[in-house]
Design a protein around this motif. Structure first.
Motif, PDB file in Angstrom:
ATOM      1  N   PRO A   1     -20.130 -12.478  -0.426  1.00  0.00           N
ATOM      2  CA  PRO A   1     -20.069 -11.107  -0.954  1.00  0.00           C
ATOM      3  C   PRO A   1     -18.780 -10.835  -1.730  1.00  0.00           C
ATOM      4  O   PRO A   1     -17.682 -11.182  -1.282  1.00  0.00           O
ATOM      5  N   VAL A   2     -18.950 -10.214  -2.891  1.00  0.00           N
ATOM      6  CA  VAL A   2     -17.828  -9.820  -3.740  1.00  0.00           C
ATOM      7  C   VAL A   2     -17.899  -8.307  -3.914  1.00  0.00           C
ATOM      8  O   VAL A   2     -18.859  -7.784  -4.484  1.00  0.00           O
ATOM      9  N   LEU A   3     -16.901  -7.601  -3.410  1.00  0.00           N
ATOM     10  CA  LEU A   3     -16.873  -6.146  -3.524  1.00  0.00           C
ATOM     11  C   LEU A   3     -16.308  -5.756  -4.892  1.00  0.00           C
ATOM     12  O   LEU A   3     -15.156  -6.054  -5.204  1.00  0.00           O
TER      13      LEU A   3
ATOM     14  N   GLY B   1      -5.686   5.870   1.753  1.00  0.00           N
ATOM     15  CA  GLY B   1      -4.957   6.155   2.987  1.00  0.00           C
ATOM     16  C   GLY B   1      -5.363   5.260   4.135  1.00  0.00           C
ATOM     17  O   GLY B   1      -4.865   5.417   5.254  1.00  0.00           O
ATOM     18  N   LYS B   2      -6.291   4.328   3.860  1.00  0.00           N
ATOM     19  CA  LYS B   2      -6.770   3.404   4.897  1.00  0.00           C
ATOM     20  C   LYS B   2      -6.727   1.967   4.376  1.00  0.00           C
ATOM     21  O   LYS B   2      -7.696   1.217   4.482  1.00  0.00           O
ATOM     22  N   PHE B   3      -5.602   1.601   3.815  1.00  0.00           N
ATOM     23  CA  PHE B   3      -5.501   0.271   3.208  1.00  0.00           C
ATOM     24  C   PHE B   3      -5.717  -0.837   4.233  1.00  0.00           C
ATOM     25  O   PHE B   3      -6.267  -1.895   3.905  1.00  0.00           O
ATOM     26  N   ASP B   4      -5.323  -0.598   5.467  1.00  0.00           N
ATOM     27  CA  ASP B   4      -5.524  -1.604   6.511  1.00  0.00           C
ATOM     28  C   ASP B   4      -7.001  -1.894   6.726  1.00  0.00           C
ATOM     29  O   ASP B   4      -7.381  -3.042   7.012  1.00  0.00           O
TER      30      ASP B   4
ATOM     31  N   LEU C   1     -11.475  -6.028   5.709  1.00  0.00           N
ATOM     32  CA  LEU C   1     -12.682  -6.573   5.074  1.00  0.00           C
ATOM     33  C   LEU C   1     -12.361  -7.886   4.367  1.00  0.00           C
ATOM     34  O   LEU C   1     -13.120  -8.854   4.452  1.00  0.00           O
ATOM     35  N   TRP C   2     -11.242  -7.902   3.663  1.00  0.00           N
ATOM     36  CA  TRP C   2     -10.856  -9.114   2.928  1.00  0.00           C
ATOM     37  C   TRP C   2     -10.584 -10.262   3.895  1.00  0.00           C
ATOM     38  O   TRP C   2     -10.997 -11.399   3.658  1.00  0.00           O
TER      39      TRP C   2
END
Length: 248
Positions: free
Chosen positions: A154-156, A167-170, A175-176
């Motif tokens: 999967p490629v987002l 505000g939710k980079f974590d 996912l990565w």
């Protein structure tokens, strides 16, 4: 940088010096009459020529597939690819063309996965997908699990543009780490979409969380904007990462 760009204008073009390193674009809406991109063969040809002038040698074009709006099928997409290939050859434009699709994560997409219907991929079974920009799908992780269990990678598409991750980079980073590949849009580096998208794109680059770089070109407005990306200090940073475009 200014002197560097001026020197390039005397000989090799800025676009060739900057985007030829990518060589391949794997996200665009250039095929005619399939979605909100090019609506005619003439406009498709203009976009192919513009991408060539930007330094690309191959375009993997990815029309939207959405159950409610763009009910494209692999056969429909391949048919338009054949038409555009013939027109590009007749026009004498030296560009390799291929196709995949940008799949919208909806119930129809999950049903196709469950039924093992053909999904258009590119490269090493890479599957490009997108979600709502505003609301995180309740089935996001279920869909990712299904894609991977079926052998897809999967490629987002444009992860920097989903406001539900702001505000939710974590959460995005998680996912990565779980194996979802990320494809930021190049135009995000110039702030084309929003300051927030630019900030997240830069943070993804700083974190090394970039697997592909895409143009997401729909019109000449987007190719024109790509010229402004050349002045971004983050473009060299992005190109220094192990992006996979040139392998396609």
């Amino acid at each position: 940088m200014k002197k560097f760009l001026q020197s390039l204008f005397k000989g090799e073009s800025v676009a060739e010096a900057s985007f030829s390193a990518l060589a391949v674009d794997m996200h665009s809406h250039i095929l005619p009459g399939l979605d909100d991109g090019a609506d005619s063969l003439e406009k498709s040809l203009e976009l192919v020529q513009a991408m060539k002038e930007l330094g690309y040698r191959k375009l993997i074009m990815t029309p939207h597939i959405m159950s409610d709006f763009y009910k494209n099928t692999p056969d429909m997409i391949r048919e338009r690819l054949a038409v555009l290939r013939a027109a590009v050859q007749e026009a004498g434009i030296d560009m390799e063309l291929d196709c995949a699709a940008e799949h919208y994560l909806d119930e129809g997409f999950l049903e196709k996965l469950s039924r093992d219907e053909e999904l258009l991929t590119f490269g090493d079974n890479y599957l490009l997908f997108e979600t709502s920009f505003l609301n995180e799908p309740l089935n996001l992780r279920e869909a990712i699990f299904k894609m991977r269990s079926k052998g897809y990678k999967p490629v987002l598409a444009h992860p920097e543009r989903y406001s539900y991750f702001y505000g939710k980079f974590d959460d995005l980073a998680e996912l990565w780490k779980q194996g979802v590949l990320f494809q930021p849009n190049l135009n995000s580096l110039s702030g084309y979409y929003s300051p927030a998208a630019k900030t997240v794109a830069e943070k993804l680059i700083d974190s090394g969380m970039v697997d592909f770089l895409g143009s997401d070109v729909h019109s000449l407005k987007h190719t024109d904007s790509l010229n402004r990306v050349l002045a971004s200090k983050y473009l060299p940073k992005a190109l220094s990462l192990a992006v996979r475009n040139s392998q396609l």
